[in-house]
Motif scaffolding. Structure first.
Motif, PDB file in Angstrom:
ATOM      1  N   GLU A 151       0.825  -1.211   0.000  1.00 21.98           N
ATOM      2  CA  GLU A 151       0.000   0.000   0.000  1.00 21.98           C
ATOM      3  C   GLU A 151       0.854   1.253   0.000  1.00 21.98           C
ATOM      4  N   LEU A 197      -4.767   4.861  -3.523  1.00 25.78           N
ATOM      5  CA  LEU A 197      -5.255   4.081  -2.383  1.00 25.78           C
ATOM      6  C   LEU A 197      -6.716   3.679  -2.539  1.00 25.78           C
ATOM      7  N   TRP A 208      -8.334   5.524   6.949  1.00 22.47           N
ATOM      8  CA  TRP A 208      -7.316   4.596   6.425  1.00 22.47           C
ATOM      9  C   TRP A 208      -6.030   4.715   7.244  1.00 22.47           C
TER      10      TRP A 208
END
Length: 215
Positions: A151, A197, A208
């Motif tokens: 990520e 993202l 997040w």
């Protein structure tokens, strides 16, 4: 349409807020004390509770006590703290108890309405700078990142800097000043971060970052 319950011990504030909320928000009722709030939350089951931090009644625990006594309903009812206080102790206390966000009473009716919609949709919402208290309180320090490498590897070094500041609640102008870049460049980086993202708003970005314990 989002249903809400307004919990605040000042009738003038409740009336003013009720009048300022936009047409997308339906107020099911109002409460002025901890005990009244707990009773109405259980009976009305609003989608969002606009909850003042400091309330009379109960055992003196204020908004956090309302949350604790409504713990079994947290899956179906979301709580948005709305207070004049911006102290770290108050912010962290209600978030630990289960609130999904915290905004100050300096917010406009339109801002509160947008926050209600965001919280109802599952986002975390904070007034500028308050997100930093939460990130710090939940151990979000360098070296404790829980996000996967995959990520974070999607973001450039500059995008990570912008992401962390935006997640803390900084305004675009403040980010631009801190990083010595233009507001337009900040906007470009934020758009890139959200796209990479797969997020749709800065509220989702804050959630997040909180989940992954990022600064």
């Amino acid at each position: 349409m989002t249903t809400v319950l307004i919990v605040d011990d000042h009738s003038i504030f409740r009336s003013g807020l009720r009048a300022d909320l936009d047409a997308s928000v339906t107020v099911l009722g109002e409460a002025a004390t901890v005990d009244e709030a707990v009773e109405l939350i259980a009976s009305l089951r609003p989608e969002v509770v606009l909850l003042d931090v400091h309330l009379p009644g109960g055992a003196g625990g204020g908004g956090a006590e309302v949350l604790r006594r409504s713990a079994t309903l947290l899956d179906g009812v979301r709580f948005l703290a709305l207070s004049v206080s911006d102290s770290a102790e108050d912010v962290v206390g209600v978030i630990r108890a289960g609130a999904r966000g915290y905004i100050t009473k300096g917010s406009s009716g339109a801002e509160v309405s947008r926050a209600v919609a965001a919280v109802a949709g599952g986002d975390a919402v904070f007034s500028p700078r308050l997100a930093g208290f939460v990130l710090d309180a939940f151990g979000a320090v360098a070296g404790e990142q829980a996000a996967s490498d995959d990520e974070l590897d999607r973001l450039s070094a500059r995008e990570r800097e912008v992401m962390r500041l935006i997640a803390r609640g900084y305004a675009y102008k403040e980010v631009a000043t801190d990083l010595f870049i233009s507001i337009k460049t900040v906007e470009t980086h934020v758009s890139a971060v959200l796209r990479k993202l797969q997020l749709s708003s800065r509220y989702e970005l804050t959630a997040w970052a909180l989940e992954r314990k990022l600064l």
